[in-house]
Structure formats: C-alpha cells, structure tokens
Write a protein that holds these residues in place. Structure first.
Motif, mmCIF file in Angstrom:
data_model
loop_
_atom_site.group_PDB
_atom_site.id
_atom_site.type_symbol
_atom_site.label_atom_id
_atom_site.label_comp_id
_atom_site.label_asym_id
_atom_site.label_seq_id
_atom_site.Cartn_x
_atom_site.Cartn_y
_atom_site.Cartn_z
ATOM 1 N N TYR A 234 -42.031 16.307 -33.461
ATOM 2 C CA TYR A 234 -41.679 17.703 -33.751
ATOM 3 C C TYR A 234 -40.394 18.126 -33.049
ATOM 4 O O TYR A 234 -39.842 19.175 -33.349
ATOM 5 C CB TYR A 234 -42.807 18.646 -33.304
ATOM 6 C CG TYR A 234 -44.036 18.559 -34.170
ATOM 7 C CD1 TYR A 234 -44.212 19.441 -35.241
ATOM 8 C CD2 TYR A 234 -45.012 17.598 -33.941
ATOM 9 C CE1 TYR A 234 -45.330 19.366 -36.051
ATOM 10 C CE2 TYR A 234 -46.137 17.505 -34.736
ATOM 11 C CZ TYR A 234 -46.289 18.392 -35.794
ATOM 12 O OH TYR A 234 -47.398 18.311 -36.607
ATOM 13 N N ASN A 235 -39.949 17.349 -32.090
ATOM 14 C CA ASN A 235 -38.748 17.738 -31.346
ATOM 15 C C ASN A 235 -37.657 16.676 -31.392
ATOM 16 O O ASN A 235 -36.833 16.559 -30.492
ATOM 17 C CB ASN A 235 -39.110 18.101 -29.899
ATOM 18 C CG ASN A 235 -39.692 19.519 -29.809
ATOM 19 O OD1 ASN A 235 -39.299 20.411 -30.573
ATOM 20 N ND2 ASN A 235 -40.620 19.721 -28.893
ATOM 21 N N ASP B 136 -35.177 20.878 -27.854
ATOM 22 C CA ASP B 136 -36.242 21.673 -27.234
ATOM 23 C C ASP B 136 -36.534 21.225 -25.797
ATOM 24 O O ASP B 136 -37.642 20.792 -25.480
ATOM 25 C CB ASP B 136 -37.501 21.559 -28.114
ATOM 26 C CG ASP B 136 -38.421 22.748 -27.955
ATOM 27 O OD1 ASP B 136 -38.100 23.644 -27.164
ATOM 28 O OD2 ASP B 136 -39.475 22.768 -28.620
HETATM 29 MG MG MG Z 1 -39.879 22.666 -30.713
#
Ligand code: MG
Ligand code: ATP
Length: 261
Positions: free
Chosen positions: A199-200, A212
């Motif tokens: 997700y990052n 992030d």
């Molecule tokens: Mg994030």
C-alpha cells in the motif's frame, strides 16, 4: 489575483457560506473545514508567498490521516501536497507511539497541533534521510505546519499506481530492490519505515517509490525491530503471492540486524 488565489478565495467563501447555512450538509462542511481550517490556510499562503506552490489542483487521495493534492510550482513542475488532517484523538493516539521514545523528538510538547506539525516535519526529515541513504522516495521540497510538499510521482495529476494495483513486471527483481531499500534505510539512514507494505510502494513505469514515511522510527526506538520484522513480513507475503520464492522472514530479518553496528 493568481489563479490559485482565486480558487483559494472560492474555497474560503464557500466555507463561510457553509458556516452561515448552519451546517445543513454536515459532511461536506466537515471536509472543507477539516482541510482548510485557518492555520492550514495560513500555511498554504506562506507556501505560495515563498514561491513553493503556484497552483493547487484537485485532491488525488484521501486517507484517514491526510489528503494529497496535485499542485504545480511556477516552473510548471508537478507537486504532491500532503495536508495532514485536523487532529482527532484517534490520530493523536495512533501517532504518539511513533514519536515517543525517538530521541530526535524528545522535548516535544503534547499540544495536538504541535504533534501534527512534528509528524509532518518527521515525514519530511525521514524522506530526506531515506534519499540520502539511496532509497527511492518522492523528493521532499518543503513543509509548513501540517503541510508537506514533495515531488509528484505520476503523470498529469494522476498518481502512479501502487504495486498492489500494478505489480512489478519482474517481481523477483522488485523484491530485491525493496529489500535493498529496507537495508539502506536501516543501515545508512538508521530508520525503519514501520508502515511498509504494497500500500505504500508506488510503481512509476517500473521504478519503485517508497512513500508515506510519517511513521518511520529511529533504530533505537524501543519497537524499531518489531516494526522492521513486520515490514519484512508484509513485503515477503506480498511478493510470495506474486509467485516468487523468497527466504523466510526470519532469515532476512536476522541477516539484516546482524549488520547493525
Ligand atoms: Mg499510505
Ligand atoms: N509524492 C506523491 N506523488 C503522487 N501521489 C502521491 C504522492 N504521495 C502520496 N500520493 C498518493 O496519495 C496516497 C496517500 O499517500 P500516503 O500513503 O503518503 O498517505 P496516508 O495518509 O498514509 O494515506 P493512506 O491512509 O491512504 O495510506 C498514495 O497512495 C498515493 O496515491
């Protein structure tokens, strides 16, 4: 008035209008109010006056803790403007464990706005340190209060996809790259990302960008090794799902921490 100031003025007037309507539409009001509260507006004005931001466009991502906008500077370069949302007690709770125990932030005030500002400066600093260590991340440009400005990763205001959306074409090589980035962050920058997963990580034309960095902690943080093991585990799980064989989480983790002086 510049294009942006007009836009800005519009947002401000709409905000006032909404106040007058006595919050008829509670949710919409919340959104404008949350992102463009007074200190945020002031910080944005500062960034414009300093020539860092010229024009702001739409929001490209809305998370629980921040909104990311596409913007441009006067040279026409694309920027990502991450605005950390007004402090909720949940937010406070979720971030305090990352700041506490980090020697770089020992004397911070517990004041909430101040925490957000520190959080924002922490992400800026982590990005700088990651870059210096040779990790590919969006280049940080400036921060002010709860606003972080960095290079925009993507084309024409469309952020590059995350690897969970567009997996790397060569997963084996990509896995090696991500492990190398984890290693450089730990051994050279002395930080652990602490929120690393598919997700990052962005995939911009097969170049991986780790994003992030707000949660990253110094390796002396009491939970740093626990976070490191979790980061490795997330990455191993993701890449195994793409069908590659990897060493065990434990092997990778042990080999890495043996190298910490
Ligand atoms: Mg994030
Ligand atoms: N430098 C950038 N360039 C382009 N898009 C970006 C950039 N940084 C972040 N984004 C977009 O914004 C999204 C959220 O960013 P980030 O992960 O830093 O914030 P977050 O608060 O953790 O949000 P979330 O809760 O969604 O994870 C990213 O998934 C990406 O789509």
């Amino acid at each position: 008035m510049s294009y942006f100031e007009e836009d800005f003025e519009k947002v401000r007037r709409r905000d006032e209008e909404r106040r007058r309507k006595r919050r008829k539409d509670e949710d919409a009001f919340e959104i404008v109010e949350e992102v463009f509260d007074r200190p945020t507006l002031m910080a944005l004005y500062d960034l414009i006056n300093d020539g860092i931001i010229d024009r702001m466009f739409g929001v490209v991502a809305t998370g629980k803790e921040a909104r990311v906008y596409w913007a441009k500077n006067s040279r026409g370069d694309d920027l990502a403007v991450k605005i950390f949302l007004k402090e909720t007690s949940d937010f406070r709770r979720s971030i305090i464990k990352y700041i506490d125990g980090d020697p770089r932030f020992a004397r911070m005030r517990r004041d909430i706005r101040h925490i957000i500002k520190i959080w924002c400066s922490k992400e800026f600093k982590n990005l700088k340190e990651a870059i210096a260590a040779g990790v590919r991340v969006p280049e940080p440009i400036a921060f002010r209060e709860n606003i972080l400005v960095m290079k925009f990763i993507g084309d024409d205001g469309v952020p590059a996809p995350l690897i969970r959306e567009v997996p790397p074409g060569d997963p084996e090589e990509a896995f090696g790259t991500v492990l190398e980035y984890i290693k450089r962050a730990v051994l050279k920058a002395k930080i652990v990302h602490a929120d690393l997963s598919e997700y990052n990580i962005m995939n911009w034309n097969e170049e991986l960008y780790i994003i992030d960095w707000g949660s990253a902690v110094h390796i002396t943080h009491p939970q740093a090794l626990e976070f490191l093991r979790r980061d490795i585990s997330n990455i191993v799980n993701f890449f195994r799902k793409l069908g590659i064989e990897t060493p065990s989480v434990e092997d990778i983790y042990k080999r890495l921490i043996r190298e910490i002086p």
